[in-house]
Design a protein around this motif. Structure first.
Motif, PDB file in Angstrom:
ATOM      1  N   GLY A 133       0.826  -1.201   0.000  1.00  0.00           N
ATOM      2  CA  GLY A 133       0.000   0.000   0.000  1.00  0.00           C
ATOM      3  C   GLY A 133       0.862   1.253   0.000  1.00  0.00           C
ATOM      4  N   LEU A 134       0.466   2.238  -0.793  1.00  0.00           N
ATOM      5  CA  LEU A 134       1.244   3.472  -0.917  1.00  0.00           C
ATOM      6  C   LEU A 134       0.476   4.710  -0.420  1.00  0.00           C
ATOM      7  N   THR A 135      -0.791   4.546  -0.111  1.00  0.00           N
ATOM      8  CA  THR A 135      -1.594   5.677   0.344  1.00  0.00           C
ATOM      9  C   THR A 135      -1.091   6.180   1.699  1.00  0.00           C
ATOM     10  N   GLY A 136      -0.847   7.478   1.770  1.00  0.00           N
ATOM     11  CA  GLY A 136      -0.387   8.083   3.015  1.00  0.00           C
ATOM     12  C   GLY A 136       1.090   7.925   3.299  1.00  0.00           C
ATOM     13  N   GLU A 138       4.913   8.754   3.046  1.00  0.00           N
ATOM     14  CA  GLU A 138       5.720   9.933   2.738  1.00  0.00           C
ATOM     15  C   GLU A 138       6.734   9.616   1.638  1.00  0.00           C
ATOM     16  N   SER A 139       7.185  10.664   0.957  1.00  0.00           N
ATOM     17  CA  SER A 139       8.063  10.487  -0.207  1.00  0.00           C
ATOM     18  C   SER A 139       9.323   9.705   0.120  1.00  0.00           C
ATOM     19  N   LEU A 145      10.993   2.208  -0.256  1.00  0.00           N
ATOM     20  CA  LEU A 145      10.226   0.992  -0.501  1.00  0.00           C
ATOM     21  C   LEU A 145      10.266   0.583  -1.976  1.00  0.00           C
ATOM     22  N   LEU A 146      10.127   1.560  -2.876  1.00  0.00           N
ATOM     23  CA  LEU A 146       9.957   1.253  -4.296  1.00  0.00           C
ATOM     24  C   LEU A 146      11.260   1.010  -5.047  1.00  0.00           C
ATOM     25  N   SER A 147      12.291   1.733  -4.700  1.00  0.00           N
ATOM     26  CA  SER A 147      13.538   1.649  -5.467  1.00  0.00           C
ATOM     27  C   SER A 147      14.049   0.218  -5.651  1.00  0.00           C
ATOM     28  N   PRO A 148      14.102  -0.607  -4.592  1.00  0.00           N
ATOM     29  CA  PRO A 148      14.580  -1.984  -4.803  1.00  0.00           C
ATOM     30  C   PRO A 148      13.623  -2.819  -5.650  1.00  0.00           C
ATOM     31  N   LEU A 161       2.924  11.111  -8.198  1.00  0.00           N
ATOM     32  CA  LEU A 161       1.552  10.596  -8.186  1.00  0.00           C
ATOM     33  C   LEU A 161       1.105  10.315  -6.751  1.00  0.00           C
ATOM     34  N   ILE A 162       1.970   9.672  -5.990  1.00  0.00           N
ATOM     35  CA  ILE A 162       1.640   9.378  -4.590  1.00  0.00           C
ATOM     36  C   ILE A 162       1.433  10.669  -3.805  1.00  0.00           C
ATOM     37  N   GLU A 163       2.320  11.645  -4.015  1.00  0.00           N
ATOM     38  CA  GLU A 163       2.227  12.915  -3.293  1.00  0.00           C
ATOM     39  C   GLU A 163       0.932  13.638  -3.611  1.00  0.00           C
TER      40      GLU A 163
END
Length: 380
Positions: A133-136, A138-139, A145-148, A161-163
């Motif tokens: 989950g990515l809602t809420g 922080e950048s 979390l996403l880079s790997p 988009l998340i921001e």
């Protein structure tokens, strides 16, 4: 203008207490006259305060108009998020590092969500299926979390988009205080979830704009009553003298929402040549009196004047307390307004009653304004 006494900013000495007024009486040392302070133009201070008050109110009105117009643009903001989501989803499909990764969106039908868009990333690789989950988020945390999982390039595209989704979700949470509900504007159809969400946001924004107008009108009615009560409080004090209590609006000179509230002030000096009243906030007078009482008690126990170190030790050992901004019977007695106790407390009660709704609405406007600024920054 109602509610605006002729008052200048507080004056203190080096220790935080009120400075002793100068006079032209003989001093105790040898009869030498004390020089009178330079004359102060009472008209200048009065007109200056009125000018600042008017400017503060005009700034507040401009902010209200901006917030109303911004809600009408919520649909366009939602469409921009949908367009960004489409671009990011295409990048996920064409990026080798992000193979097997897809974005999932959900808009839950429940009062607590009020149209919030939930985003997550799902990755299927080598028989494993992982959803985050990515809602809420922080950048910085989202990047970690996403880079790997999908690489730096895709992560850099997903973060905006998340921001933006988080910013709109927070605004929708604040807007949930208004009468319309997002679920009332969902339209059945075969369109994608994102497009249906954007359309509902557009309709919801229009309804929320109308609801905001109503709440602003209600606030301004209470604001007018609050100013009237402030005027009556000052009018009922008759001739203002040393230690008189005045009531005035606190001006936030850079505050986009104008006056910050009511403040009671104690007159600590009146300049004879001009009539300008120099005052301190009621809370600072209470603190000063508390310190003075400690000093007298310590002096009585020691039989001499206490040193600054001894005073600080006594004050440090005292239980921490907060001083209320409201007038008490003890303070009325200190100000020698005993004959006006009933009138003072009666008028203060009316002011407090106005302030409850006034402060609640202003806090709501403050939150909404902050969310508007945040979303506007994310779009630039």
């Amino acid at each position: 203008m109602v509610g605006i006494p002729k008052v200048v900013e507080p004056f203190t000495n080096g220790t935080g207490g009120a400075r002793r007024p100068q006079s032209n009486k003989a001093d105790k040392s040898g009869g030498k006259k004390v020089e009178q302070a330079a004359p102060v133009d009472a008209t200048k201070y009065s007109s200056d305060y009125i000018k600042k008050f008017k400017a503060s109110v005009e700034t507040r009105q401009a902010t209200f108009e901006e917030m109303i117009a911004w809600l009408l643009e919520l649909g366009r903001i939602a469409e921009e998020i949908v367009e960004l989501a489409i671009r990011v989803k295409k990048k996920l499909k064409t990026n080798d590092r992000a193979k097997g990764a897809t974005l999932k969106f959900e808009c839950k039908k429940r009062p607590s969500s009020n149209g919030q868009l939930y985003i997550s990333i799902r990755i299927r690789r080598e028989g494993s299926d992982v959803t985050k989950g990515l809602t809420g988020v922080e950048s910085a945390e989202a990047r970690k979390l996403l880079s790997p999982m999908v690489g730096r390039d895709v992560t850099t595209s997903v973060l905006p988009l998340i921001e933006q989704i988080n910013a709109v979700n927070d605004a929708l949470t604040v807007l949930s205080e208004l009468a319309p509900s997002f679920d009332d504007f969902r339209e059945p159809g075969q369109s994608s979830l994102l497009k249906a969400w954007a359309k509902a946001i557009e309709l919801y924004g229009i309804a929320a704009s109308d609801a905001l107008k109503g709440r602003i009108d209600q606030f301004l009615d209470v604001d007018a009553e609050l100013l009237e009560q402030a005027f009556l409080f000052n009018h009922e004090r008759n001739n203002v003298r040393f230690n008189s209590i005045l009531c005035r609006m606190v001006l936030g000179h850079t505050d986009p929402l104008g006056p910050r509230g009511i403040q009671f002030r104690i007159v600590r000096k009146i300049i004879p040549t001009t009539g300008v009243r120099v005052s301190n906030p009621l809370v600072s007078v209470k603190k000063y009196r508390s310190r003075l009482q400690d000093k007298k008690a310590l002096e009585a126990s020691l039989g001499r004047a206490p040193t600054p170190e001894e005073m600080e030790e006594v004050r440090a050992n005292r239980r921490k307390r907060s001083y209320t901004p409201w007038i008490t019977v003890d303070l009325i007695s200190h100000c020698h307004l005993g004959t006006q106790i009933r009138d003072v407390l009666h008028r203060q009660k009316k002011i407090v009653a106005c302030m409850e709704g006034w402060s609640r609405d202003r806090d709501f406007f403050q939150q909404l304004h902050q969310q508007r600024v945040r979303i506007c920054k994310k779009r630039t």
